[in-house]
Design a protein around this motif. Structure first.
Motif, PDB file in Angstrom:
ATOM      1  N   MET A 153       0.802  -1.228   0.090  1.00 20.18           N
ATOM      2  CA  MET A 153       0.050   0.148   0.144  1.00 20.18           C
ATOM      3  C   MET A 153       0.949   1.368   0.006  1.00 20.18           C
ATOM      4  N   ASN A 154       2.265   1.006   0.099  1.00 22.86           N
ATOM      5  CA  ASN A 154       3.238   2.591   0.131  1.00 22.86           C
ATOM      6  C   ASN A 154       3.270   2.927  -1.401  1.00 22.86           C
ATOM      7  N   LYS A 155       2.772   2.107  -2.294  1.00 28.21           N
ATOM      8  CA  LYS A 155       2.996   2.817  -3.731  1.00 28.21           C
ATOM      9  C   LYS A 155       1.851   3.764  -4.010  1.00 28.21           C
ATOM     10  N   GLU A 156       2.134   4.938  -4.244  1.00 29.65           N
ATOM     11  CA  GLU A 156       0.881   6.121  -4.470  1.00 29.65           C
ATOM     12  C   GLU A 156       0.109   5.545  -5.600  1.00 29.65           C
ATOM     13  N   VAL A 157      -1.207   5.433  -5.490  1.00 22.25           N
ATOM     14  CA  VAL A 157      -2.130   5.294  -6.518  1.00 22.25           C
ATOM     15  C   VAL A 157      -2.423   6.503  -7.283  1.00 22.25           C
ATOM     16  N   GLN A 158      -2.471   6.541  -8.760  1.00 25.31           N
ATOM     17  CA  GLN A 158      -3.009   7.679  -9.438  1.00 25.31           C
ATOM     18  C   GLN A 158      -4.333   7.784  -9.400  1.00 25.31           C
ATOM     19  N   ILE A 159      -4.752   8.807  -8.888  1.00 23.22           N
ATOM     20  CA  ILE A 159      -6.283   8.952  -8.748  1.00 23.22           C
ATOM     21  C   ILE A 159      -6.830   9.813  -9.718  1.00 23.22           C
ATOM     22  N   HIS A 160      -7.716   9.469 -10.885  1.00 24.42           N
ATOM     23  CA  HIS A 160      -8.368  10.097 -12.023  1.00 24.42           C
ATOM     24  C   HIS A 160      -9.439  11.086 -11.602  1.00 24.42           C
ATOM     25  N   GLN A 161     -10.245  10.576 -10.979  1.00 23.77           N
ATOM     26  CA  GLN A 161     -11.472  11.220 -10.331  1.00 23.77           C
ATOM     27  C   GLN A 161     -11.617  11.361  -8.993  1.00 23.77           C
ATOM     28  N   HIS A 162     -12.326  12.440  -8.305  1.00 23.14           N
ATOM     29  CA  HIS A 162     -12.424  12.519  -6.887  1.00 23.14           C
ATOM     30  C   HIS A 162     -14.247  12.762  -6.789  1.00 23.14           C
ATOM     31  N   LEU A 163     -14.520  12.369  -5.513  1.00 24.86           N
ATOM     32  CA  LEU A 163     -15.939  12.697  -5.303  1.00 24.86           C
ATOM     33  C   LEU A 163     -15.945  12.686  -3.753  1.00 24.86           C
ATOM     34  N   HIS A 164     -16.586  14.138  -3.261  1.00 26.51           N
ATOM     35  CA  HIS A 164     -16.666  14.304  -2.073  1.00 26.51           C
ATOM     36  C   HIS A 164     -18.044  14.037  -1.629  1.00 26.51           C
ATOM     37  N   LEU A 165     -18.716  13.107  -0.850  1.00 31.91           N
ATOM     38  CA  LEU A 165     -19.974  12.742  -0.704  1.00 31.91           C
ATOM     39  C   LEU A 165     -20.122  12.701   0.614  1.00 31.91           C
ATOM     40  N   VAL A 166     -19.488  13.494   1.357  1.00 26.60           N
ATOM     41  CA  VAL A 166     -20.000  13.342   3.089  1.00 26.60           C
ATOM     42  C   VAL A 166     -21.197  14.451   3.156  1.00 26.60           C
ATOM     43  N   GLY A 167     -21.852  13.645   4.053  1.00 26.96           N
ATOM     44  CA  GLY A 167     -23.447  14.290   4.204  1.00 26.96           C
ATOM     45  C   GLY A 167     -24.426  13.736   3.373  1.00 26.96           C
ATOM     46  N   HIS A 168     -24.016  12.775   2.131  1.00 30.88           N
ATOM     47  CA  HIS A 168     -25.076  12.401   1.265  1.00 30.88           C
ATOM     48  C   HIS A 168     -25.471  10.898   1.973  1.00 30.88           C
ATOM     49  N   LYS A 169     -26.816  10.762   2.284  1.00 28.13           N
ATOM     50  CA  LYS A 169     -27.221   9.304   2.714  1.00 28.13           C
ATOM     51  C   LYS A 169     -27.134   8.458   1.651  1.00 28.13           C
ATOM     52  N   CYS A 170     -27.424   7.102   2.194  1.00 29.69           N
ATOM     53  CA  CYS A 170     -27.759   5.816   1.106  1.00 29.69           C
ATOM     54  C   CYS A 170     -29.059   5.987   0.735  1.00 29.69           C
ATOM     55  N   PRO A 171     -29.310   5.619  -0.446  1.00 31.75           N
ATOM     56  CA  PRO A 171     -28.338   5.158  -1.459  1.00 31.75           C
ATOM     57  C   PRO A 171     -27.792   6.424  -2.515  1.00 31.75           C
ATOM     58  N   MET A 172     -27.941   7.568  -1.784  1.00 36.16           N
ATOM     59  CA  MET A 172     -27.583   8.688  -2.933  1.00 36.16           C
ATOM     60  C   MET A 172     -25.745   8.613  -2.975  1.00 36.16           C
ATOM     61  N   ASN A 173     -25.393   8.356  -1.963  1.00 31.97           N
ATOM     62  CA  ASN A 173     -23.880   8.222  -2.027  1.00 31.97           C
ATOM     63  C   ASN A 173     -23.102   7.250  -3.124  1.00 31.97           C
ATOM     64  N   PHE A 174     -23.741   6.050  -3.181  1.00 33.29           N
ATOM     65  CA  PHE A 174     -23.708   5.012  -4.083  1.00 33.29           C
ATOM     66  C   PHE A 174     -24.057   5.544  -5.338  1.00 33.29           C
ATOM     67  N   VAL A 175     -25.487   6.202  -5.552  1.00 35.36           N
ATOM     68  CA  VAL A 175     -25.791   6.522  -6.883  1.00 35.36           C
ATOM     69  C   VAL A 175     -24.866   7.516  -7.694  1.00 35.36           C
ATOM     70  N   TYR A 176     -24.102   8.450  -6.861  1.00 34.48           N
ATOM     71  CA  TYR A 176     -23.191   9.447  -7.429  1.00 34.48           C
ATOM     72  C   TYR A 176     -21.842   8.755  -7.683  1.00 34.48           C
ATOM     73  N   THR A 177     -21.752   7.829  -6.912  1.00 36.04           N
ATOM     74  CA  THR A 177     -20.468   6.963  -6.995  1.00 36.04           C
ATOM     75  C   THR A 177     -20.579   6.080  -8.599  1.00 36.04           C
ATOM     76  N   LYS A 178     -21.413   5.433  -8.553  1.00 36.44           N
ATOM     77  CA  LYS A 178     -21.960   4.607  -9.817  1.00 36.44           C
ATOM     78  C   LYS A 178     -21.849   5.539 -10.898  1.00 36.44           C
ATOM     79  N   LEU A 179     -22.625   6.600 -10.963  1.00 37.50           N
ATOM     80  CA  LEU A 179     -22.605   7.635 -12.306  1.00 37.50           C
ATOM     81  C   LEU A 179     -21.317   7.698 -12.628  1.00 37.50           C
TER      82      LEU A 179
END
Lengths: 255, 81
Positions: free
Chosen positions: B1-27
């Protein structure tokens, strides 16, 4: 066909389904359905297609709301007695889902207009109550290569099948003689009666079949007639095959 | 886990309840390409339990997950298409 933030919220429980997702929901938004007959079958079918977010819905019915309709045609209210069903159904759809573009036509489907009604639709739902209309829709849908969700309901019984032109058999492969269908003791429900909730169940099954066909998921009732007997809670699936001599879709039909 | 993973997209979904946090993740995952990585930050508790589970059920790979301050971070590799 992008989804607005409001649509993402509205269809969240669709989008989480692996078989739908955002891709499938946008497919539904880009699709159009023709519902012939806004009665006992059409009521739940229209409700569910509208709620599911189909992009365009065309409702065709020639009748006005009658008191004897109310036990099964759940689109309508007491205050709407005497009003045209197609236009009343359109108002109901608009109230449920403003994202659906809905068109209402008050007319009887016949030889002169069926082709124009069916052309360009993604799917057609048969909620009509006469054999003539059912076979006419079958012919027109096969000619236009538009999937047709056939259904019938009487007493405590219902039937549903999906006609997928070029893929499976058509209605006339199953009922070879439309004239005999008309003479069948399976009268219209106005004489024989129908349990309202059975119409609701079968109309819902039609909506499910239509959505499956549009999404390309599951195993639609192509070449299979689902026969429901609500009294005994029996669901049977009766297979049927394409007849080469079928005058509508058969390879020997002279096309 | 030391190797840095390249992040292509980021979503800040704090405060979103289920299932909307997953809906936005999936989309968001649907928009991404096979192999790309999405980093999602959700609330702790139910979202932290549900989102990874749902993402895995859809066939994607959770590369790492864990608390990030008061929140919960999930790194997902898109699998498919």
């Amino acid at each position: 066909m992008e989804l607005s933030e409001q649509e993402v919220l509205r269809y969240a429980r669709h989008i989480v389904l692996p078989q739908i997702g955002g891709v499938g929901q946008r497919t539904l938004k880009g699709a159009s359905a023709l519902v012939v007959g806004a009665g006992g079958l059409g009521s739940p079918a229209i409700y569910y297609l509208a709620a599911a977010g189909i992009g365009a819905l065309h409702i065709v019915d020639n009748d006005v709301v009658d008191r004897t309709n109310l036990h099964r045609q759940i689109l309508y209210r007491m205050a709407e007695l005497g009003e045209p069903k197609a236009q009343t159904a359109r108002r109901r759809v608009e109230a449920i889902n403003p994202h659906v573009s809905v068109q209402a036509t008050r007319c009887r489907v016949d030889d002169t207009n069926v082709e124009g009604l069916v052309r360009g639709c993604s799917v057609v739902l048969d909620g009509s109550d006469t054999a003539g209309t059912k076979f006419l829709l079958n012919r027109a849908c096969v000619a236009a290569s538009v999937p047709l969700i056939y259904a019938g309901v009487i007493r405590f019984e219902g039937q549903v099948t999906t006609i997928a032109p070029g893929v499976g058999p058509c209605l006339q492969c199953l009922f070879a003689d439309p004239e005999a269908f008309d003479r069948d003791p399976l009268e219209t429900c106005s004489q024989a009666g129908v349990l309202g909730a059975v119409a609701g169940q079968i109309g819902s099954l039609q909506a499910i079949e239509a959505l499956k066909i549009l999404l390309g998921v599951g195993d639609p009732l192509i070449g299979r007639m689902l026969v429901v007997d609500a009294l005994d809670n029996r669901f049977r699936t009766v297979p049927f095959i394409q007849r080469p001599e079928c005058p509508v879709c058969g390879s020997e039909s002279g096309e | 886990m030391n190797k840095e993973v390249q992040i292509h997209q980021h979503l800040h979904l704090v405060g979103h309840k289920c299932p909307m946090n997953f809906v936005y993740t999936k989309l968001k995952l649907e928009e991404m390409r096979d192999g790309e990585v999405l980093e999602v930050v959700v609330s702790t508790g139910e979202p932290a339990r549900n989102v990874p589970r749902s993402v895995i059920a859809e066939g994607h790979k959770v590369l790492e997950e864990g608390t990030l301050g008061e929140h919960y971070r999930i790194r997902i590799r898109k699998v498919g298409e």
